[in-house]
Scaffold this active site. Sequence first.
Site, PDB file in Angstrom:
ATOM      1  N   ASP A 107       0.854  -1.197   0.000  1.00 17.61           N
ATOM      2  CA  ASP A 107       0.000   0.000   0.000  1.00 17.61           C
ATOM      3  C   ASP A 107       0.887   1.243   0.000  1.00 17.61           C
ATOM      4  OD1 ASP A 107      -2.392  -1.590   0.265  1.00 17.61           O
ATOM      5  OD2 ASP A 107      -1.783  -1.951   2.332  1.00 17.61           O
ATOM      6  N   ASP A 143       3.885  -0.394  -8.718  1.00 17.68           N
ATOM      7  CA  ASP A 143       3.502   0.412  -9.886  1.00 17.68           C
ATOM      8  C   ASP A 143       3.591   1.899  -9.523  1.00 17.68           C
ATOM      9  OD1 ASP A 143       1.203  -0.240  -8.075  1.00 17.68           O
ATOM     10  OD2 ASP A 143       0.355   1.434  -9.209  1.00 17.68           O
TER      11      ASP A 143
HETATM   12  C1  SAM Z   1      -2.093  -3.686  -2.385  1.00 25.23           C
HETATM   13  S1  SAM Z   1      -2.185  -5.260  -1.731  1.00 25.23           S
HETATM   14  C2  SAM Z   1      -1.045  -6.210  -2.716  1.00 25.23           C
HETATM   15  C3  SAM Z   1      -1.316  -7.687  -2.635  1.00 25.23           C
HETATM   16  C4  SAM Z   1      -0.314  -8.589  -3.407  1.00 25.23           C
HETATM   17  N1  SAM Z   1       1.012  -8.520  -2.831  1.00 25.23           N
HETATM   18  C5  SAM Z   1      -0.274  -8.258  -4.872  1.00 25.23           C
HETATM   19  O1  SAM Z   1       0.753  -7.726  -5.322  1.00 25.23           O
HETATM   20  O2  SAM Z   1      -1.250  -8.545  -5.574  1.00 25.23           O
HETATM   21  C6  SAM Z   1      -1.282  -5.079  -0.209  1.00 25.23           C
HETATM   22  C7  SAM Z   1      -1.605  -6.165   0.801  1.00 25.23           C
HETATM   23  O3  SAM Z   1      -0.748  -6.015   1.927  1.00 25.23           O
HETATM   24  C8  SAM Z   1      -1.484  -6.250   3.119  1.00 25.23           C
HETATM   25  N2  SAM Z   1      -0.766  -5.551   4.202  1.00 25.23           N
HETATM   26  C9  SAM Z   1      -0.594  -4.213   4.306  1.00 25.23           C
HETATM   27  N3  SAM Z   1       0.100  -3.906   5.419  1.00 25.23           N
HETATM   28  C10 SAM Z   1       0.398  -5.091   6.028  1.00 25.23           C
HETATM   29  C11 SAM Z   1       1.089  -5.425   7.226  1.00 25.23           C
HETATM   30  N4  SAM Z   1       1.605  -4.475   8.022  1.00 25.23           N
HETATM   31  N5  SAM Z   1       1.227  -6.728   7.557  1.00 25.23           N
HETATM   32  C12 SAM Z   1       0.682  -7.686   6.755  1.00 25.23           C
HETATM   33  N6  SAM Z   1      -0.009  -7.429   5.611  1.00 25.23           N
HETATM   34  C13 SAM Z   1      -0.149  -6.148   5.248  1.00 25.23           C
HETATM   35  C14 SAM Z   1      -2.856  -5.680   2.795  1.00 25.23           C
HETATM   36  O4  SAM Z   1      -3.873  -6.183   3.622  1.00 25.23           O
HETATM   37  C15 SAM Z   1      -3.028  -6.103   1.341  1.00 25.23           C
HETATM   38  O5  SAM Z   1      -3.644  -7.363   1.209  1.00 25.23           O
END
Ligand code: SAM
Length: 203
Positions: A107, A143
Site C-alpha cells: 500500500d 507500480d
Molecule cells: C495492495 S495489496 C497487494 C497484494 C499482493 N502482494 C499483490 O501484489 O497482488 C497489499 C496487501 O498487503 C497487506 N498488508 C498491508 N500492510 C500489512 C502489514 N503491516 N502486515 C501484513 N499485511 C499487510 C494488505 O492487507 C493487502 O492485502
Amino acid sequence: MRMRNPKYMNDVINNCDFLLDENLFANDNPICMEIGMGKGDFILNMALENPNINYIGVEKYSSVASIAIKKIQEYELTNIKILITDIIKAPEYLYHQIDTIYLNFSDPWPKKKHAKRRLTHENFLRFYNNLFKNKCHIIMKTDNDDLYQFSKDSFINYGYKIMEDYGDLHKTNIHNIQTEYERKFSELGFTIKYLNVEKELDK
Ligand SMILES: C[S@@+](CC[C@H](N)C(=O)[O-])C[C@H]1O[C@@H](n2cnc3c(N)ncnc32)[C@H](O)[C@@H]1O
C-alpha cells in the site's frame, strides 16, 4: 486490501493445516517471506516453482488470507505456510529465520502524514532486522512512482545497497512471477518498478 468476509472464511482458516506455527518447516532450506501476500498468487507460484525453498505468506486481513489459503489447498505443498497477522506483530519464533523478504505492491499510503505506515519506512526496516537470518535482503515491486522513490531513499538511508533497480521490470529479462496487482496495473498501462536491495545484518 480490505474486503467483506467470504462465507467460507472461518471454515477455511480453521481447517487449514499450513498455518505457520513455531515448528516452521521440517528442513533447513532457505525461507522467503512475502509481506502483504493478498490473494496469494505470487507466493503460491513461487512455492510451486521452487520446491527447495520455503515460503511464508503474511497477510493482515483474514478475509484476504482465506482466499489465498483456498487456492493453496488445491496443491499438496510442504514448502508454504501462511501467517495471518500485521507483520509488526510477527511472533518471536520467526526472529532470525528469514533469508529474503518480498514486498509486492505494498500500500503506497500517499499522504505524508501516513508515511510511517509504508512497509519500507525506516521503522519497518528496523523491525525487519529481527527477522533476517544472516543478511538483510529485500525485493520489492510497485507500480507507484512515489513509493518507488520513497523506498529507494529509505533503503539507502538505512544502509542498504541497491543491487538491482529497474524502472520498467517487464522490459527486462528477469524471471518474474506476477502478482494480482501487477497484472491489474500493467494492464492499465502502469510500468512496474523493481528494487533488489541488500545489507549486512547489524549484530
Ligand atoms: C495492495 S495489496 C497487494 C497484494 C499482493 N502482494 C499483490 O501484489 O497482488 C497489499 C496487501 O498487503 C497487506 N498488508 C498491508 N500492510 C500489512 C502489514 N503491516 N502486515 C501484513 N499485511 C499487510 C494488505 O492487507 C493487502 O492485502
